[in-house]
Design a protein around this motif. Structure first.
Motif, short mmCIF file in Angstrom:
data_model
loop_
_atom_site.label_atom_id
_atom_site.label_comp_id
_atom_site.label_asym_id
_atom_site.label_seq_id
_atom_site.Cartn_x
_atom_site.Cartn_y
_atom_site.Cartn_z
N LEU A 75 0.83 -1.19 0.00
CA LEU A 75 0.00 0.00 0.00
C LEU A 75 0.87 1.25 0.00
CD1 LEU A 75 -2.57 -1.17 2.70
CD2 LEU A 75 -2.91 -1.11 0.22
N PRO A 76 0.39 2.30 -0.62
CA PRO A 76 1.16 3.55 -0.66
C PRO A 76 1.26 4.19 0.72
CG PRO A 76 -1.03 3.86 -1.56
CD PRO A 76 -0.87 2.40 -1.36
N PRO A 77 2.22 5.08 0.92
CA PRO A 77 2.39 5.75 2.21
C PRO A 77 1.11 6.46 2.62
CG PRO A 77 4.27 6.16 0.79
CD PRO A 77 3.23 5.51 -0.06
N GLY A 78 0.79 6.41 3.92
CA GLY A 78 -0.38 7.11 4.43
C GLY A 78 -1.65 6.28 4.43
N VAL A 79 -1.63 5.13 3.77
CA VAL A 79 -2.80 4.26 3.74
C VAL A 79 -2.76 3.32 4.94
CG1 VAL A 79 -4.02 2.46 2.47
CG2 VAL A 79 -3.02 4.39 1.24
N ARG A 80 -3.84 3.26 5.67
CA ARG A 80 -3.89 2.49 6.91
C ARG A 80 -4.75 1.24 6.76
NH1 ARG A 80 -4.29 4.85 12.92
NH2 ARG A 80 -4.61 2.89 14.03
N ARG A 81 -4.20 0.10 7.15
CA ARG A 81 -4.96 -1.15 7.13
C ARG A 81 -5.91 -1.18 8.32
NH1 ARG A 81 -2.50 -5.11 3.94
NH2 ARG A 81 -0.43 -4.49 3.18
N GLU A 82 -7.14 -1.67 8.08
CA GLU A 82 -8.11 -1.79 9.16
C GLU A 82 -8.49 -3.26 9.34
OE1 GLU A 82 -8.65 0.63 10.96
OE2 GLU A 82 -8.56 2.51 9.82
N ALA A 83 -8.97 -3.58 10.54
CA ALA A 83 -9.31 -4.96 10.85
C ALA A 83 -10.47 -5.48 10.00
CB ALA A 83 -9.67 -5.08 12.33
N GLY A 84 -11.23 -4.59 9.41
CA GLY A 84 -12.38 -5.01 8.62
C GLY A 84 -12.05 -5.54 7.24
N GLY A 85 -10.76 -5.68 6.94
CA GLY A 85 -10.39 -6.21 5.63
C GLY A 85 -10.28 -5.16 4.54
N PHE A 86 -10.03 -3.92 4.94
CA PHE A 86 -9.86 -2.85 3.96
C PHE A 86 -8.80 -1.89 4.48
CE2 PHE A 86 -13.26 -1.62 6.88
CZ PHE A 86 -12.88 -0.36 7.29
N ALA A 87 -8.38 -1.02 3.61
CA ALA A 87 -7.40 0.01 3.98
C ALA A 87 -7.87 1.32 3.37
CB ALA A 87 -6.01 -0.36 3.46
N TRP A 88 -7.47 2.44 3.99
CA TRP A 88 -7.82 3.75 3.45
C TRP A 88 -6.87 4.78 4.04
CZ3 TRP A 88 -12.65 6.33 6.09
CH2 TRP A 88 -12.61 6.10 7.47
N ALA A 89 -6.96 6.00 3.54
CA ALA A 89 -6.07 7.07 3.99
C ALA A 89 -6.89 8.25 4.50
CB ALA A 89 -5.16 7.51 2.85
N PRO A 90 -7.35 8.19 5.74
CA PRO A 90 -8.10 9.32 6.31
C PRO A 90 -7.19 10.52 6.50
CG PRO A 90 -7.64 7.67 7.99
CD PRO A 90 -7.21 7.08 6.69
N PRO A 91 -7.75 11.71 6.60
CA PRO A 91 -6.94 12.92 6.73
C PRO A 91 -6.09 12.93 8.01
CG PRO A 91 -9.21 13.44 6.15
CD PRO A 91 -9.20 12.00 6.55
N ASP A 92 -4.94 13.53 7.91
CA ASP A 92 -4.08 13.69 9.09
C ASP A 92 -4.73 14.64 10.08
OD1 ASP A 92 -2.12 12.08 7.97
OD2 ASP A 92 -1.06 13.77 7.04
N GLY A 93 -4.54 14.37 11.35
CA GLY A 93 -5.03 15.28 12.38
C GLY A 93 -6.48 15.07 12.78
N TRP A 94 -7.18 14.13 12.15
CA TRP A 94 -8.58 13.87 12.51
C TRP A 94 -8.64 12.86 13.65
CZ3 TRP A 94 -13.00 14.13 8.51
CH2 TRP A 94 -12.81 15.25 7.66
N ARG A 95 -9.68 12.96 14.47
CA ARG A 95 -9.81 12.05 15.61
C ARG A 95 -10.34 10.70 15.16
NH1 ARG A 95 -13.95 10.83 18.90
NH2 ARG A 95 -15.23 12.55 18.17
N ARG A 96 -9.64 9.66 15.55
CA ARG A 96 -10.01 8.29 15.18
C ARG A 96 -10.88 7.67 16.27
NH1 ARG A 96 -8.09 3.77 12.33
NH2 ARG A 96 -8.00 1.83 13.51
N ASP A 97 -11.93 6.98 15.86
CA ASP A 97 -12.84 6.34 16.80
C ASP A 97 -13.24 4.98 16.24
OD1 ASP A 97 -14.64 5.72 18.76
OD2 ASP A 97 -16.11 7.25 18.22
N VAL A 98 -12.76 3.92 16.85
CA VAL A 98 -13.05 2.57 16.38
C VAL A 98 -14.32 2.09 17.07
CG1 VAL A 98 -12.25 0.19 16.20
CG2 VAL A 98 -10.61 2.09 16.00
N LYS A 99 -15.39 1.89 16.30
CA LYS A 99 -16.65 1.43 16.87
C LYS A 99 -16.63 -0.08 17.08
CE LYS A 99 -18.24 5.52 16.85
NZ LYS A 99 -18.41 6.25 18.12
N THR A 100 -16.14 -0.80 16.09
CA THR A 100 -15.95 -2.24 16.18
C THR A 100 -14.70 -2.52 15.36
OG1 THR A 100 -17.16 -2.77 14.14
CG2 THR A 100 -18.47 -2.58 16.16
N GLY A 101 -14.30 -3.76 15.33
CA GLY A 101 -13.11 -4.07 14.54
C GLY A 101 -13.29 -3.75 13.07
N ALA A 102 -14.54 -3.74 12.61
CA ALA A 102 -14.80 -3.53 11.19
C ALA A 102 -15.41 -2.17 10.88
CB ALA A 102 -15.73 -4.63 10.67
#
Length: 214
Positions: A75-102
């Motif tokens: 994956l390119p730099p800045g892209v984050r893997r998630e437990a739900g079987g996908f990856a994405w690149a959310p904006p820097d500085g935003w608050r992360r909140d994991v509701k469930t693993g997916a």
């Protein structure tokens, strides 16, 4: 009804700094009727090819190893893997909140936009499920449907749901995109205050473009 209900999105109630996602919504089963359609954002997914999603490209697929097994795609730099079987690149500085693993939410520093991505097992017809959620969510204040229709996302059947609503006197605009792929249902959605629409849509399109099924 079989299928995945979209999860509570914009219509979710929020507590102080932590703005709790209220629309527990449809995510796992039925739409939280209370705050209108926020329900959509959790399990289903719909994306409008019209909203730019259909032109995005994903990271390269897994490549076979010498033994014939496969390894995770690079994956390119800045892209984050998630437990739900996908990856994405959310904006820097935003608050992360994991509701469930997916299911993962990101909220902008000023609290005027939220991004949501999630996955679940695909069940039933996606459009029909979202239509059911939409009918059940009509108790929210000032809810107005803009569109709820089938489309495609990177060649996969998808659904897009766009609507506006008011929460605690503040107007919000929601855009939900869901699609099915390989037996799973994925959703990447956003809700934002209308006053920042241009900026919010740029952020949303950029984030959708980074969304990669692993």
């Amino acid at each position: 009804m079989a299928g995945q209900a979209p999860s509570a999105g914009p219509l979710r109630a929020r507590t102080k700094p932590h703005r709790r996602t209220v629309l527990a919504a449809a995510a796992a089963a039925a739409v939280a009727a209370t705050t209108v359609l926020a329900v959509l954002l959790t399990d289903a997914g719909g994306d409008p090819s019209a909203s730019g999603g259909g032109t995005e490209t994903s990271a390269s697929g897994p490549s076979p190893t010498v033994q014939g097994t496969s390894r995770p795609p690079s994956l390119p730099p800045g892209v984050r893997r998630e437990a739900g079987g996908f990856a994405w690149a959310p904006p820097d500085g935003w608050r992360r909140d994991v509701k469930t693993g997916a299911e993962v939410h990101y909220t902008s520093p000023d609290g005027r936009q939220e991004l949501v991505a999630k996955s679940a097992l695909a069940r039933g017809d996606l459009l029909r499920t979202w239509q059911t959620s939409e009918r059940n969510a009509h108790q929210g204040r000032d809810y107005r449907k803009i569109r709820l229709e089938e489309t495609t996302f990177r060649g996969h059947p998808a659904v897009v749901w766009e609507y506006t609503f008011t929460l605690k006197g503040t107007p919000w605009h929601a855009r939900l995109l869901g699609f099915n792929q390989d037996g799973k249902s994925y959703q990447i959605s956003t809700w934002y205050q209308p006053g920042i629409e241009d900026q919010a849509l740029r952020v949303y399109e950029k984030t959708k473009k980074s969304f990669t099924v692993l």
